[in-house]
Design an enzyme around this catalytic site. Structure first.
Site, PDB file in Angstrom:
ATOM      1  N   GLY A   1     -11.409 -85.812   0.099  1.00 15.64           N
ATOM      2  CA  GLY A   1     -12.755 -85.410   0.529  1.00 15.64           C
ATOM      3  C   GLY A   1     -13.256 -86.358   1.612  1.00 15.64           C
ATOM      4  O   GLY A   1     -14.408 -86.746   1.628  1.00 15.64           O
TER       5      GLY A   1
ATOM      6  N   GLN B   1     -19.924 -86.631   4.620  1.00 12.46           N
ATOM      7  CA  GLN B   1     -20.832 -87.648   5.178  1.00 12.46           C
ATOM      8  C   GLN B   1     -20.420 -89.050   4.726  1.00 12.46           C
ATOM      9  O   GLN B   1     -20.280 -89.964   5.558  1.00 12.46           O
ATOM     10  CB  GLN B   1     -22.268 -87.355   4.695  1.00 12.46           C
ATOM     11  CG  GLN B   1     -23.314 -88.316   5.237  1.00 12.46           C
ATOM     12  CD  GLN B   1     -24.596 -88.344   4.419  1.00 12.46           C
ATOM     13  OE1 GLN B   1     -24.601 -87.992   3.233  1.00 12.46           O
ATOM     14  NE2 GLN B   1     -25.663 -88.777   5.037  1.00 12.46           N
TER      15      GLN B   1
ATOM     16  N   ILE C   1      -9.915 -80.525   2.517  1.00 11.02           N
ATOM     17  CA  ILE C   1      -9.461 -79.127   2.405  1.00 11.02           C
ATOM     18  C   ILE C   1      -9.254 -78.490   3.776  1.00 11.02           C
ATOM     19  O   ILE C   1      -8.606 -77.456   3.892  1.00 11.02           O
ATOM     20  CB  ILE C   1     -10.479 -78.338   1.556  1.00 11.02           C
ATOM     21  CG1 ILE C   1      -9.849 -77.026   1.045  1.00 11.02           C
ATOM     22  CG2 ILE C   1     -11.764 -78.095   2.325  1.00 11.02           C
ATOM     23  CD1 ILE C   1     -10.607 -76.389  -0.085  1.00 11.02           C
ATOM     24  N   ARG C   2      -9.831 -79.124   4.808  1.00 13.34           N
ATOM     25  CA  ARG C   2      -9.582 -78.618   6.176  1.00 13.34           C
ATOM     26  C   ARG C   2      -9.439 -79.794   7.129  1.00 13.34           C
ATOM     27  O   ARG C   2      -9.841 -80.919   6.797  1.00 13.34           O
ATOM     28  CB  ARG C   2     -10.715 -77.677   6.617  1.00 13.34           C
ATOM     29  CG  ARG C   2     -12.100 -78.268   6.636  1.00 13.34           C
ATOM     30  CD  ARG C   2     -13.115 -77.198   7.065  1.00 13.34           C
ATOM     31  NE  ARG C   2     -13.210 -76.136   6.056  1.00 13.34           N
ATOM     32  CZ  ARG C   2     -13.971 -76.245   4.959  1.00 13.34           C
ATOM     33  NH1 ARG C   2     -14.667 -77.340   4.733  1.00 13.34           N
ATOM     34  NH2 ARG C   2     -14.022 -75.248   4.074  1.00 13.34           N
TER      35      ARG C   2
ATOM     36  N   TYR D   1     -25.386 -79.412  -9.903  1.00 17.30           N
ATOM     37  CA  TYR D   1     -24.842 -80.636  -9.303  1.00 17.30           C
ATOM     38  C   TYR D   1     -25.116 -81.826 -10.227  1.00 17.30           C
ATOM     39  O   TYR D   1     -24.206 -82.585 -10.561  1.00 17.30           O
ATOM     40  CB  TYR D   1     -25.489 -80.850  -7.942  1.00 17.30           C
ATOM     41  CG  TYR D   1     -25.166 -82.141  -7.235  1.00 17.30           C
ATOM     42  CD1 TYR D   1     -26.145 -83.114  -7.068  1.00 17.30           C
ATOM     43  CD2 TYR D   1     -23.900 -82.380  -6.714  1.00 17.30           C
ATOM     44  CE1 TYR D   1     -25.865 -84.290  -6.402  1.00 17.30           C
ATOM     45  CE2 TYR D   1     -23.623 -83.564  -6.037  1.00 17.30           C
ATOM     46  CZ  TYR D   1     -24.615 -84.513  -5.880  1.00 17.30           C
ATOM     47  OH  TYR D   1     -24.348 -85.691  -5.215  1.00 17.30           O
TER      48      TYR D   1
ATOM     49  N   LYS E   1     -22.495 -84.025 -12.393  1.00 13.21           N
ATOM     50  CA  LYS E   1     -22.378 -85.475 -12.156  1.00 13.21           C
ATOM     51  C   LYS E   1     -22.598 -86.240 -13.464  1.00 13.21           C
ATOM     52  O   LYS E   1     -21.922 -87.234 -13.737  1.00 13.21           O
ATOM     53  CB  LYS E   1     -23.374 -85.929 -11.078  1.00 13.21           C
ATOM     54  CG  LYS E   1     -22.987 -85.502  -9.660  1.00 13.21           C
ATOM     55  CD  LYS E   1     -21.656 -86.110  -9.226  1.00 13.21           C
ATOM     56  CE  LYS E   1     -21.286 -85.762  -7.792  1.00 13.21           C
ATOM     57  NZ  LYS E   1     -19.985 -86.345  -7.386  1.00 13.21           N
TER      58      LYS E   1
HETATM   59  C1  VAH Z   1     -27.926 -84.199  -2.448  1.00 12.77           C
HETATM   60  N1  VAH Z   1     -27.384 -85.970  -0.883  1.00 12.77           N
HETATM   61  O1  VAH Z   1     -28.999 -84.101  -1.861  1.00 12.77           O
HETATM   62  C2  VAH Z   1     -27.122 -85.477  -2.229  1.00 12.77           C
HETATM   63  C3  VAH Z   1     -27.521 -86.581  -3.203  1.00 12.77           C
HETATM   64  C4  VAH Z   1     -29.385 -87.751  -4.400  1.00 12.77           C
HETATM   65  C5  VAH Z   1     -28.998 -86.632  -3.487  1.00 12.77           C
HETATM   66  O2  VAH Z   1     -26.786 -86.533  -4.371  1.00 12.77           O
HETATM   67  O3  VAH Z   1     -27.486 -83.331  -3.169  1.00 12.77           O
END
Ligand code: VAH
Length: 315
Positions: A9, A13, A36-37, A142, A146
């Site tokens: 990955g 960023q 992946i690319r 997300y 995590k």
């Molecule tokens: C997001 N930049 O905005 C990420 C980060 C705390 C934010 O995990 O999803």
């Protein structure tokens, strides 16, 4: 044998700037980047491989071919995009991590780095001075992935003695690579738009305070954690890490000190507002400071000066 680093990955960023720092530290020949690319551009002497972290056999092949001593897994789907494709986000964020953890145990990889996020906190987590340990009820896919990932890291450390290390990144801000799909991305795009158009429309309301970190600090903190003696590390889920906290209003006023004609405006009802509202405002990072000497070096003023100075010569 010296260190050999594999970054999965590496086009993102954080991955792209970590890769540059790791090439400086260990030599370009000892850093293998992958994604992946193909990357838009390759650094001089960059060794790059195409890989999908969900293809376990291909990841295993890279581990066997390059025999890395350290693996950085940075492939993930961020918060805003994750809400559009929750099943894909769960699959990538969880099974990508499981593939790497299992292969790291099987092939005896010395150290693994995996990024968590302040997104693991939720509406009932303390908003100010958010501690390492507290109620964590993330309500974005997300954040849920995590939080689950942190539990897996700690489990693989305790059960298999895998030296996996992690940081709960705040919103990371950089000028070299524009991020994609994050809720904190406004704090990057605002600088690009300020220089391109002299104006920016924020998708987060002016009082939305969030924890943020300048990329130089994020990279330095990551390398300092990875260099720390294992016996010093009391956290094997993921370390809280703080840099600064600010609102869209704060950052617009800081930009106006340098670009007085900059104009800020706000949209309403953006779905990312609800994600941001579920996150903390200010993080307590005492464990990182105590265990491995963490200390940020950029604040909003110095970051803004550095961002504008660098973007002026690239935009
Ligand atoms: C997001 N930049 O905005 C990420 C980060 C705390 C934010 O995990 O999803």
């Amino acid at each position: 044998m010296g260190e050999r680093i594999l970054i999965l990955g590496a086009n993102g960023q954080i991955g792209s700037e970590l890769a540059a720092a790791l090439r400086l530290k260990f030599g370009a020949d000892n850093v293998i980047t992958s994604d992946i690319r193909e990357p838009r551009e390759r650094a001089e002497q960059e060794i790059f491989e195409l890989v999908n972290v969900l293809d376990k056999e291909r990841v295993k092949h890279l581990f066997e071919q390059y025999q890395p001593t350290q693996v950085y897994l940075l492939a993930a789907m961020l918060s805003a995009t994750g809400e559009q494709y929750p099943q894909k986000a769960w699959d990538l964020n969880m099974n990508g991590l499981l593939n790497v953890l299992d292969l790291a145990v099987e092939l005896d990889i010395k150290k693994v780095f995996w990024p968590s996020s302040i997104a693991v906190f939720g509406p009932h987590s303390p908003k100010v001075d958010t501690p390492q340990y507290c109620v964590m009820d993330p309500n974005s896919i997300y954040g849920i992935s995590k939080l689950a990932g942190e539990r897996l890291c700690e489990y693989y450390h305790k059960k298999y003695n895998l030296d996996v290390r992690s940081i709960r990144y705040p919103g990371v801000i950089s000028w070299k690579t524009e991020p994609g799909g994050g809720t904190t991305d406004y704090a990057v795009h605002i600088y690009f738009e300020a220089l391109r158009n002299g104006a920016y429309t924020s998708f987060l309301s002016e009082q939305t305070e969030l924890p943020m970190l300048y990329m130089q600090d994020a990279v330095r903190g990551t390398l300092e954690l990875m260099d720390a003696p294992a016996e010093k590390l009391s956290i094997r889920s993921s370390y809280n890490l703080a840099g600064m906290s600010f609102t869209p209003k704060d950052i617009s006023e800081e930009i106006q000190k340098i670009l007085p004609s900059f104009e800020m405006s706000y949209t309403e009802n953006d779905p990312r507002q609800a994600i941001a509202d579920s996150w903390p405002k200010r993080i307590n990072d005492d464990y990182a400071r105590k265990d491995w000497g963490w200390k940020p070096s950029f604040d909003l003023e110095t970051m803004t000066k550095d961002m504008i100075e660098n973007l002026k010569s690239t935009i």
